[in-house]
Design a protein around this motif. Structure first.
Motif, PDB file in Angstrom:
ATOM      1  N   SER A  46      31.897 -90.079  58.788  1.00 48.68           N
ATOM      2  CA  SER A  46      31.441 -89.437  57.558  1.00 48.68           C
ATOM      3  C   SER A  46      32.606 -89.240  56.601  1.00 48.68           C
ATOM      4  O   SER A  46      33.760 -89.135  57.030  1.00 48.68           O
ATOM      5  CB  SER A  46      30.824 -88.073  57.880  1.00 48.68           C
ATOM      6  OG  SER A  46      31.835 -87.159  58.276  1.00 48.68           O
ATOM      7  N   PRO A  47      32.345 -89.173  55.289  1.00 50.66           N
ATOM      8  CA  PRO A  47      33.415 -88.897  54.343  1.00 50.66           C
ATOM      9  C   PRO A  47      34.166 -87.601  54.670  1.00 50.66           C
ATOM     10  O   PRO A  47      35.376 -87.521  54.475  1.00 50.66           O
ATOM     11  CB  PRO A  47      32.678 -88.805  53.004  1.00 50.66           C
ATOM     12  CG  PRO A  47      31.526 -89.734  53.170  1.00 50.66           C
ATOM     13  CD  PRO A  47      31.083 -89.522  54.595  1.00 50.66           C
ATOM     14  N   LEU A  48      33.466 -86.604  55.201  1.00 58.45           N
ATOM     15  CA  LEU A  48      34.118 -85.351  55.572  1.00 58.45           C
ATOM     16  C   LEU A  48      35.134 -85.584  56.686  1.00 58.45           C
ATOM     17  O   LEU A  48      36.260 -85.069  56.647  1.00 58.45           O
ATOM     18  CB  LEU A  48      33.068 -84.331  56.010  1.00 58.45           C
ATOM     19  CG  LEU A  48      33.486 -82.857  55.962  1.00 58.45           C
ATOM     20  CD1 LEU A  48      33.758 -82.412  54.529  1.00 58.45           C
ATOM     21  CD2 LEU A  48      32.386 -81.989  56.585  1.00 58.45           C
ATOM     22  N   ASP A  49      34.758 -86.389  57.676  1.00 58.35           N
ATOM     23  CA  ASP A  49      35.700 -86.745  58.740  1.00 58.35           C
ATOM     24  C   ASP A  49      36.890 -87.520  58.177  1.00 58.35           C
ATOM     25  O   ASP A  49      38.042 -87.304  58.562  1.00 58.35           O
ATOM     26  CB  ASP A  49      35.011 -87.606  59.805  1.00 58.35           C
ATOM     27  CG  ASP A  49      34.065 -86.828  60.691  1.00 58.35           C
ATOM     28  OD1 ASP A  49      34.135 -85.584  60.706  1.00 58.35           O
ATOM     29  OD2 ASP A  49      33.246 -87.482  61.372  1.00 58.35           O
ATOM     30  N   VAL A  50      36.598 -88.441  57.266  1.00 56.49           N
ATOM     31  CA  VAL A  50      37.640 -89.305  56.710  1.00 56.49           C
ATOM     32  C   VAL A  50      38.689 -88.494  55.965  1.00 56.49           C
ATOM     33  O   VAL A  50      39.901 -88.661  56.189  1.00 56.49           O
ATOM     34  CB  VAL A  50      37.023 -90.368  55.776  1.00 56.49           C
ATOM     35  CG1 VAL A  50      38.121 -91.121  55.025  1.00 56.49           C
ATOM     36  CG2 VAL A  50      36.164 -91.337  56.582  1.00 56.49           C
ATOM     37  N   VAL A  51      38.259 -87.592  55.088  1.00 54.19           N
ATOM     38  CA  VAL A  51      39.240 -86.844  54.297  1.00 54.19           C
ATOM     39  C   VAL A  51      40.052 -85.908  55.182  1.00 54.19           C
ATOM     40  O   VAL A  51      41.245 -85.703  54.944  1.00 54.19           O
ATOM     41  CB  VAL A  51      38.577 -86.078  53.132  1.00 54.19           C
ATOM     42  CG1 VAL A  51      37.942 -87.053  52.156  1.00 54.19           C
ATOM     43  CG2 VAL A  51      37.560 -85.048  53.607  1.00 54.19           C
ATOM     44  N   GLU A  52      39.426 -85.348  56.217  1.00 51.21           N
ATOM     45  CA  GLU A  52      40.187 -84.496  57.133  1.00 51.21           C
ATOM     46  C   GLU A  52      41.233 -85.319  57.887  1.00 51.21           C
ATOM     47  O   GLU A  52      42.390 -84.906  58.012  1.00 51.21           O
ATOM     48  CB  GLU A  52      39.259 -83.804  58.130  1.00 51.21           C
ATOM     49  CG  GLU A  52      40.011 -82.895  59.103  1.00 51.21           C
ATOM     50  CD  GLU A  52      39.150 -82.324  60.214  1.00 51.21           C
ATOM     51  OE1 GLU A  52      39.684 -81.549  61.037  1.00 51.21           O
ATOM     52  OE2 GLU A  52      37.947 -82.665  60.281  1.00 51.21           O
ATOM     53  N   LEU A  53      40.842 -86.471  58.389  1.00 56.75           N
ATOM     54  CA  LEU A  53      41.772 -87.331  59.117  1.00 56.75           C
ATOM     55  C   LEU A  53      42.968 -87.728  58.260  1.00 56.75           C
ATOM     56  O   LEU A  53      44.123 -87.662  58.705  1.00 56.75           O
ATOM     57  CB  LEU A  53      41.046 -88.596  59.591  1.00 56.75           C
ATOM     58  CG  LEU A  53      40.172 -88.480  60.831  1.00 56.75           C
ATOM     59  CD1 LEU A  53      39.340 -89.749  60.994  1.00 56.75           C
ATOM     60  CD2 LEU A  53      41.023 -88.242  62.066  1.00 56.75           C
ATOM     61  N   VAL A  54      42.700 -88.140  57.023  1.00 54.89           N
ATOM     62  CA  VAL A  54      43.771 -88.587  56.143  1.00 54.89           C
ATOM     63  C   VAL A  54      44.716 -87.441  55.800  1.00 54.89           C
ATOM     64  O   VAL A  54      45.944 -87.598  55.841  1.00 54.89           O
ATOM     65  CB  VAL A  54      43.192 -89.215  54.861  1.00 54.89           C
ATOM     66  CG1 VAL A  54      44.295 -89.461  53.832  1.00 54.89           C
ATOM     67  CG2 VAL A  54      42.471 -90.508  55.186  1.00 54.89           C
TER      68      VAL A  54
END
Length: 320
Positions: A46-54
């Motif tokens: 999910s985009p939420l997962d992506v931004v947290e990971l980055v």
């Protein structure tokens, strides 16, 4: 419509003469963090997962003013802050005043998902981190020799500095700016192929800031904002970004005036935020990307589903 991701590592009076040994580690970190984000979004995260990971990747990099590289308060301590927001639901979480949490952005997400609140700060946020079992580390982990030196210089000059990297060695290396140089807040915005949006921002604040000072990063609508139209993460002088409500104004111009993402982001940075104070990265629900700034430069990177990729510091360029 397609997926897109954009990230930043700070904006400011970044001299074009920045030596390779100072520039290259940051560019490499941007490329690596971008690759992490692209791989995650291609894998269906999910985009939420992506931004947290980055943002976690950027927090762990000592050359950016967040996490490991956080600058110091007037008391010689770190007070980290972060914010994350989901565009579809407008759910969000924010934290301030962290001194031992390794990745502030992940605690912000836990505030969003595990509490009835949006914003926790200082002792309460630290206690919540312990309750949730998130990774903590001694405060000394965040206090780098470089930031000790920056604090010393700021105190000698009797000013609050918005530069986080090595001080300029020559006056002519950058335009006069009262000593202000690069800004190191980190952030990431992402949209998937279905138009779902998310944003995340993290920072250590200002060099020699007063203990207890809170900047724009955890303020919803200022440094961090997302709705169904766009996701925005800002960087720069926090007080100016708060006053200009940078994040929300980009979305409002799209919603109420019908501007495109690029038009809205450009207007906010050029007309609303004072000169030489701000930059932002943003994506729209349709996969557009904007990365404007009114400073000398901004560490930034982006990638889109159609194959466009950019990693840059100077010149007012946008993707797409």
């Amino acid at each position: 419509m397609g997926w897109a991701i954009a990230l930043h590592g700070g904006a400011g009076d970044i001299p074009r003469s920045l030596p390779p040994e100072r520039r290259q580690p940051r560019e490499a970190a941007l490329r690596h963090s971008l690759q992490v984000g692209v791989a995650a979004i291609k894998a269906g995260r999910s985009p939420l997962d992506v931004v947290e990971l980055v943002v976690r990747e950027l927090e762990d990099h000592p050359h950016f003013n967040a996490g490991r590289g956080s600058v110091l308060t007037s008391g010689g301590t770190v007070e980290m802050e972060a914010c994350i927001m989901d565009g579809n639901t407008k759910r969000c979480g924010a934290v301030s005043g962290l001194t031992t949490v390794k990745n502030a952005i992940s605690l912000a997400r836990l505030v969003m998902e595990k509490t009835p609140h949006i914003y926790l700060g200082f002792d309460g946020a630290e206690a919540f981190a312990r309750d949730q079992g998130v990774e903590t580390i001694e405060s000394s982990h965040f206090i780098t020799p470089e930031n000790i030196e920056r604090l010393k210089q700021a105190k000698e000059a009797n000013r609050v500095q918005i530069d986080y990297t090595e001080p300029l060695t020559k006056v002519e290396e950058a335009p006069p700016s009262n000593g202000d140089s690069q800004l190191g807040t980190v952030g990431c915005v992402a949209v998937d192929g279905k138009g779902n949006l998310a944003t995340a921002t993290s920072t250590g604040g200002l060099v020699n800031k007063m203990v207890g000072r809170i900047g724009d990063t955890p303020i919803i609508g200022a440094g961090t904002y997302a709705n169904k139209l766009c996701a925005v993460s800002a960087t720069g002088k926090g007080e100016a970004i708060i006053q200009a409500t940078v994040g929300r104004d980009v979305a409002a111009l799209m919603e109420y005036k019908g501007l495109s993402l690029k038009e809205a982001a450009k207007y906010v940075i050029e007309e609303c935020a004072p000169s030489r104070t701000a930059g932002l990265v943003a994506v729209s629900a349709t996969g557009d990307v904007a990365m404007p700034f009114n400073t000398v430069g901004m560490f930034r990177a982006c990638a889109t589903e159609d194959g466009y990729t950019e990693v840059a510091i100077w010149d007012d360029e946008t993707c797409g």
